[in-house]
Design a protein around this motif. Structure first.
Motif, short mmCIF file in Angstrom:
data_model
loop_
_atom_site.label_atom_id
_atom_site.label_comp_id
_atom_site.label_asym_id
_atom_site.label_seq_id
_atom_site.Cartn_x
_atom_site.Cartn_y
_atom_site.Cartn_z
N UNK A 221 0.81 -1.21 0.00
CA UNK A 221 0.00 0.00 0.00
C UNK A 221 0.84 1.26 0.00
N UNK A 222 1.89 1.29 0.81
CA UNK A 222 2.77 2.46 0.85
C UNK A 222 3.48 2.66 -0.48
N UNK A 223 3.92 1.57 -1.10
CA UNK A 223 4.58 1.68 -2.40
C UNK A 223 3.62 2.26 -3.44
N UNK A 224 2.39 1.76 -3.46
CA UNK A 224 1.40 2.26 -4.40
C UNK A 224 1.05 3.72 -4.11
N UNK A 225 0.87 4.06 -2.83
CA UNK A 225 0.52 5.44 -2.47
C UNK A 225 1.61 6.42 -2.86
N UNK A 226 2.87 6.03 -2.68
CA UNK A 226 3.98 6.91 -3.07
C UNK A 226 4.02 7.12 -4.57
N UNK A 227 3.83 6.05 -5.32
CA UNK A 227 3.84 6.20 -6.78
C UNK A 227 2.69 7.08 -7.25
#
Length: 365
Positions: free
Chosen positions: A156-162
């Motif tokens: 989720x954090x990876x997706x939110x950052x992107x």
């Protein structure tokens, strides 16, 4: 202002997301974000059951970060994905008389700090978690501790950052200085401020961190319930088994995380036969039904330990911040760490001064 965050584990991703959400331009440098120690963590958010005599500094910052976790998880759920926050609390179990005495020491210590926990006999523990075995004689109930699915959180954090516009640079950092990040291939990522959040490898990136950050190896297992086996517990179960610590953290889909060994073994990430044997044996003594589970994964990670087991969050020099040394509390302290880095960039007072790396330069430890 451009910020370079070095490290794509839970701390680095949380820092990057908080900064980009506050309007900063962010570059995240990591050859393989979401991997490393964060990928193999238990995901416990447990400032109370992690607090032992001699580590009093952790409880206030851990409790403050725990309070922010529901909102942090809610933001991530709205932005990208559900991190699987569990609010059922923690059961702490003792196998024998010596283990029970250690838990009594913990309960008394917490009471001296104004934190009460409920003492329970074995029968009461089994009423809460029927899978706990008959050899467990007593324990504690800690209703306030939480847990999160570490892998869902990282995704989720990876997706939110992107989605928020963070630029990912898939490269290894060699050094961090004021002005940017030197990469292993000889190139440079320019930045007004760089944040070192590379976990156990942080000590290699700046001379001020030499001797302050060390790797602490931990092995974990991932089990999955099979048809006919007892289901995993509804709460996190921590236990002392003949003075060895073991934890069992439920996941959705009938999975159970078992951990964690702890070794001072440098940068060794091999999973050892002895480590797997001890974890399986201790897990089965606490939850006998795990003997019928499938063993689906064995893994090892390197926690970032500091000299006093408190994190390092603060300025190293103009243009260089550090956010590392979280040891076994990276997930718990991720929201607080991200908020602290943003505050320092904004020129506001340090919200968690006990974590300032200047404490070592002043000779306090």
């Amino acid at each position: 202002m451009q910020i370079a965050v070095v490290g794509g584990g839970v701390v680095g991703l949380s820092v990057a997301w908080r900064l980009v959400s506050a309007g900063r331009r962010v570059v995240l440098v990591d050859p393989a974000p979401t991997t490393g120690a964060s990928w193999v963590a238990g995901g416990m958010l447990a400032p109370v059951t992690e607090t032992w005599p001699g580590e009093e500094g952790l409880l206030p910052i851990g409790s403050a970060s725990l309070e922010s976790w529901p909102a942090f998880a809610g933001e991530l759920r709205s932005a990208a994905a559900d991190p699987g926050l569990r609010t059922d609390g923690t059961v702490v179990a003792a196998l024998d008389a010596a283990d029970a005495a250690q838990l009594e020491t913990l309960a008394e210590h917490l009471a001296s700090l104004g934190r009460e926990v409920e003492r329970l006999p074995g029968r009461a523990l089994r009423a809460l978690e029927p899978g706990i075995g008959p050899s467990i004689r007593s324990g504690l109930l800690v209703p306030g501790d939480l847990a999160v699915d570490n892998r869902e959180l990282l995704r989720g954090l990876h997706k939110a950052n992107r989605q928020a516009g963070v630029d990912f640079v898939a490269a290894s950092a060699a050094a961090v200085r004021g002005g940017g990040v030197e990469l292993a291939d000889g190139s440079t990522v320019d930045a007004d401020v760089s944040v070192i959040a590379a976990g156990a490898w942080s000590g290699r990136l700046h001379p001020a961190l030499g001797g302050l950050v060390r790797p602490v190896k931990g092995e974990i297992l991932r089990l999955r319930g099979r048809p006919g086996a007892l289901p995993p517990p509804g709460r996190t179960v921590r236990a002392l088994v003949e003075s060895r610590s073991v934890y069992l953290v439920p996941r959705s889909g009938g999975e159970l995380i078992v951990g964690a060994t702890q070794y001072e073994a440098g940068f060794d990430t091999d999973v050892t036969v002895a480590g797997v044997r001890d974890l399986l044996a201790d897990a089965e003594r606490v939850l006998p039904g795990t003997g019928e589970y499938a063993l689906v994964e064995c893994a090892a990670g390197l926690r970032a330990g500091s000299r006093d087991n408190l994190p390092l969050i603060g300025w190293l020099e103009p243009g260089v911040l550090v956010a590392t040394g979280h040891h076994r509390n990276g997930f718990l302290l991720a929201p607080l760490t991200a908020a602290a880095v943003l505050a320092l960039l904004d020129g506001r007072p340090h919200p968690a001064p006990v974590t300032d790396p200047a404490r070592f330069r002043k000779g306090e430890t």
